[in-house]
Design a protein around this motif. Sequence first.
Motif, PDB file in Angstrom:
ATOM      1  N   VAL A   1       0.840  -1.208   0.000  1.00 34.81           N
ATOM      2  CA  VAL A   1       0.000   0.000   0.000  1.00 34.81           C
ATOM      3  C   VAL A   1       0.872   1.254   0.000  1.00 34.81           C
ATOM      4  O   VAL A   1       0.606   2.218  -0.730  1.00 34.81           O
ATOM      5  CB  VAL A   1      -0.943  -0.011   1.217  1.00 34.81           C
ATOM      6  N   ALA A   2       1.931   1.258   0.798  1.00 35.70           N
ATOM      7  CA  ALA A   2       2.822   2.427   0.845  1.00 35.70           C
ATOM      8  C   ALA A   2       3.505   2.653  -0.492  1.00 35.70           C
ATOM      9  O   ALA A   2       3.682   3.798  -0.926  1.00 35.70           O
ATOM     10  CB  ALA A   2       3.864   2.236   1.947  1.00 35.70           C
ATOM     11  N   ALA A   3       3.903   1.583  -1.168  1.00 35.09           N
ATOM     12  CA  ALA A   3       4.549   1.731  -2.473  1.00 35.09           C
ATOM     13  C   ALA A   3       3.576   2.236  -3.524  1.00 35.09           C
ATOM     14  O   ALA A   3       3.991   2.842  -4.521  1.00 35.09           O
ATOM     15  CB  ALA A   3       5.142   0.390  -2.916  1.00 35.09           C
ATOM     16  N   MET A   4       2.273   1.996  -3.339  1.00 31.92           N
ATOM     17  CA  MET A   4       1.268   2.467  -4.288  1.00 31.92           C
ATOM     18  C   MET A   4       1.016   3.964  -4.186  1.00 31.92           C
ATOM     19  O   MET A   4       0.634   4.598  -5.176  1.00 31.92           O
ATOM     20  CB  MET A   4      -0.061   1.725  -4.074  1.00 31.92           C
ATOM     21  N   LEU A   5       1.199   4.540  -3.013  1.00 32.71           N
ATOM     22  CA  LEU A   5       0.801   5.937  -2.802  1.00 32.71           C
ATOM     23  C   LEU A   5       1.480   6.910  -3.764  1.00 32.71           C
ATOM     24  O   LEU A   5       0.810   7.801  -4.313  1.00 32.71           O
ATOM     25  CB  LEU A   5       1.076   6.339  -1.351  1.00 32.71           C
ATOM     26  N   PRO A   6       2.796   6.820  -4.010  1.00 31.20           N
ATOM     27  CA  PRO A   6       3.405   7.756  -4.965  1.00 31.20           C
ATOM     28  C   PRO A   6       2.865   7.618  -6.383  1.00 31.20           C
ATOM     29  O   PRO A   6       2.985   8.556  -7.170  1.00 31.20           O
ATOM     30  CB  PRO A   6       4.899   7.398  -4.905  1.00 31.20           C
ATOM     31  N   VAL A   7       2.271   6.463  -6.698  1.00 31.30           N
ATOM     32  CA  VAL A   7       1.733   6.264  -8.045  1.00 31.30           C
ATOM     33  C   VAL A   7       0.593   7.236  -8.321  1.00 31.30           C
ATOM     34  O   VAL A   7       0.285   7.548  -9.471  1.00 31.30           O
ATOM     35  CB  VAL A   7       1.268   4.799  -8.222  1.00 31.30           C
ATOM     36  N   PHE A   8      -0.041   7.748  -7.261  1.00 27.84           N
ATOM     37  CA  PHE A   8      -1.167   8.657  -7.455  1.00 27.84           C
ATOM     38  C   PHE A   8      -0.754   9.950  -8.150  1.00 27.84           C
ATOM     39  O   PHE A   8      -1.607  10.681  -8.663  1.00 27.84           O
ATOM     40  CB  PHE A   8      -1.825   8.983  -6.116  1.00 27.84           C
ATOM     41  N   SER A   9       0.529  10.282  -8.160  1.00 25.79           N
ATOM     42  CA  SER A   9       0.971  11.471  -8.884  1.00 25.79           C
ATOM     43  C   SER A   9       0.968  11.239 -10.389  1.00 25.79           C
ATOM     44  O   SER A   9       0.994  12.192 -11.164  1.00 25.79           O
ATOM     45  CB  SER A   9       2.375  11.882  -8.436  1.00 25.79           C
TER      46      SER A   9
ATOM     47  N   SER B   1       7.972   2.358  -5.772  1.00 28.41           N
ATOM     48  CA  SER B   1       7.612   3.686  -5.273  1.00 28.41           C
ATOM     49  C   SER B   1       8.388   4.803  -5.951  1.00 28.41           C
ATOM     50  O   SER B   1       7.938   5.952  -5.978  1.00 28.41           O
ATOM     51  CB  SER B   1       7.840   3.751  -3.760  1.00 28.41           C
ATOM     52  N   LEU B   2       9.561   4.484  -6.512  1.00 31.37           N
ATOM     53  CA  LEU B   2      10.378   5.514  -7.153  1.00 31.37           C
ATOM     54  C   LEU B   2       9.993   5.764  -8.602  1.00 31.37           C
ATOM     55  O   LEU B   2      10.327   6.812  -9.161  1.00 31.37           O
ATOM     56  CB  LEU B   2      11.855   5.123  -7.084  1.00 31.37           C
ATOM     57  N   ILE B   3       9.324   4.818  -9.242  1.00 30.61           N
ATOM     58  CA  ILE B   3       8.993   4.960 -10.666  1.00 30.61           C
ATOM     59  C   ILE B   3       8.201   6.240 -10.937  1.00 30.61           C
ATOM     60  O   ILE B   3       8.523   6.996 -11.853  1.00 30.61           O
ATOM     61  CB  ILE B   3       8.243   3.719 -11.161  1.00 30.61           C
TER      62      ILE B   3
END
Length: 769
Positions: free
Chosen positions: A30-38, A168-170
């Motif tokens: 879930v934490a790794a998914m959060l940056p994808v929202f950008s 998360s970095l992608i």
Amino acid sequence: MTATDVTVLRTHRRRRDALLLTIGLFAGIVAAMLPVFSVIAPGAWAVGAVFVSAAVLGAGLLVRLARLPAVYASIAEIVVAVVLLTAIFGRSSALLGVIPVPATFATVPDLLAGAAEEIRIGVAPVAAETGLSFLLVAAVAGLAVVLDHVVLTARMPLLAGVGLVAVSLIPTIAIPSDIDIAAFVLLAAALLFLLRVDTRARTAPATAPPPRAGSPRVVGVSATALGVAAVAVIVAVVATPLLPQPGLRFATGGTGGIGTTINPNLELGNDLRQPREVEVLSVRTSGSTAPYLRAVTLSRFDGAVWEPDSADTVAVPTGGDVFGPVAVDEGIAVDEETTTVTVDQLDSPWLPVPYPASAVTGLTGDWLGMPENRTVVTRAGSTREQVYEVRADVPQPTLEQIRARAAGGPDIDPALTGLPEDVPAVIGDTAREVTAGAQSPYDQLAALQTWFRSSEFRYSLDAPVDSGFDGAGLDAVADFLQVRAGYCVHYASAFAVMARSLGLPARIVIGYLPGTASGSPQQGGSEYTVTSGQLHAWPEVSFEGIGWVPFEPTNSLGVPTTFTSSSGSGGSTTPDTPGQDAAVPEQQPSTAPSQAARPDVDAQNGAGSTGVGRTSTAWLTPTLVGLALLLTLIVPSLVRTARRRRRLSAARDGDPVAAWRALQEEAVDLGIPASGADSPRAFAARLSADHGVDEDDVGLLRAAVERVSYAEDAIDPASGPALVAAVDRATARLRSEAPPVRRALARLFPRSLVVRPGAVEQERETVGA
């Protein structure tokens, strides 16, 4: 403590550790998914991804608690993922809505094609439709299956952490933005939690009771973990702004690569607000001035979004004559101009071409022409590194000729004049007020253009963001007419909507302003440089017998469209007031679209660098891809080689445990089970009986490891050479007995890096009931 008590305590500990590892892994995903929202706007796909990943991990946990082999957990997770994906995306063709059939699997290519198209033409954050939602949910489900195996079966949480951090970095690499502190902290906490649970499970004696929450040991470990997390957050927050800023975000279309792209969704503000401009292309033209380059035409408007045209296309032939000559009424002059475009840092499926293009030659790849608007697009390639020539036939009507023409014509598509029913009253009322007294459609449009370019409006990239109307829909247009500050998107959309409210067919074009002269005129034409800051949007209106005529309503940018009387020079005038560049409107002059006349850009100081001495970088992408594939192939082998040398080095110093582990790992690589339930004596006997290993060699190693493990004998350095020799001979025998394919796989993809000796059996015991 009795044997029964030890068994109960061990079972409780194993169940608890499996549950905690599953919870920690779910939190990490879930934490790794959060940056994808950008990059991908949150929506139903995010809910589906969280639900499916939770179900997948839960299925694996239940299988492990039932004391079944770990492979059954992976099978159960895959089944659950497929069933849920079918229920969400393929229930119409599935048996009972959840069981996939061949027809269900046949829909997957269409879903993936839809996802690719959404990514290709989308602008971050992309609103995920069905295809992209399927891809995202399936990807998260697959990630959950893989990481569950890595964390709970192979017991390598650190490797799982590397994968989660990479995910998360992608988004940050794709679109440079501020660090997401909440996501970073949550991911760091999840990884530290996984490492803590795994370490405790490995080191705690089976008969030791769980440590109390307030014990010094727990307090010390927790304080250390919190300290590491705090330091990591501080370093990330402080160091990130000090790092070199990326020049531009990755393209949302095309084949990828650092550069810029053409945004088809009228959200050009982010592009224009980029911190640094780059040269996107250069132009050499036979005309006296640089042409305007159109890429995307947007004709459909639903009140909220201007959609790119998707009309019928034809293949661009080798000869390039894709559109044919421009049809105009008799008596209207047409100028033929030839333009050569050299693309540098532009990565887009839409090809910038002068308007109205007749022929395009020199393209590489498969390109399609759209006759309805004379644009060129590709479904698989990119503009990157393209060099092509365009012939354009430009109508040059006089003022009397355009005033005499009706807007549109009998063949005009009604959608080009259509508006929703709920148009804010301020739009139509203002349009009629501004154009009151106009004698012709052209006079109405000229009045609108003059009004927008008057002192009542100002150019601003920030005002729409600050005022909350940074868009192109009806509400944004109404707000723009009240605030009267914005950039090209707002002027173009307001002009087109107001023109339609007057019954005039209008559309919007996205492309580039004329570039800046990069040298003195030479034989064969003048050369101009176009930068990313000259990305632009402007409106067009159709006139019967002439075609589409662009207008320039954007205040303090470019030159308005004007025409002169036939008693004068017979064409359009060259305005004497220079405009300003889109990137820095307060300082740098530039030009704006005008079909009938193009301003003199030689006197401009537009932003951008000259286009001389460029070096092609076409080789860079395939080279990097090749290096990445090569590293992917050789890194596991290199890591395994380093580990084996480390084992043998310790064995050479007399460590029999290292020698024994080296033999076990070699067996695992070759597909020979090395169960944790086997004693050294049982494993040695199996190697001799089933795989032909010399009994003396394996007996030497078995006796040495038993003496150290059970008799607690001291390590004897003098025995080191014999241990290493025995390992080498046993290893050579195992390899000679293995098939060639198995030997090759053992070298390229050694299983012992993922499944350590005894891990599978140990896992079955660890999560037993």
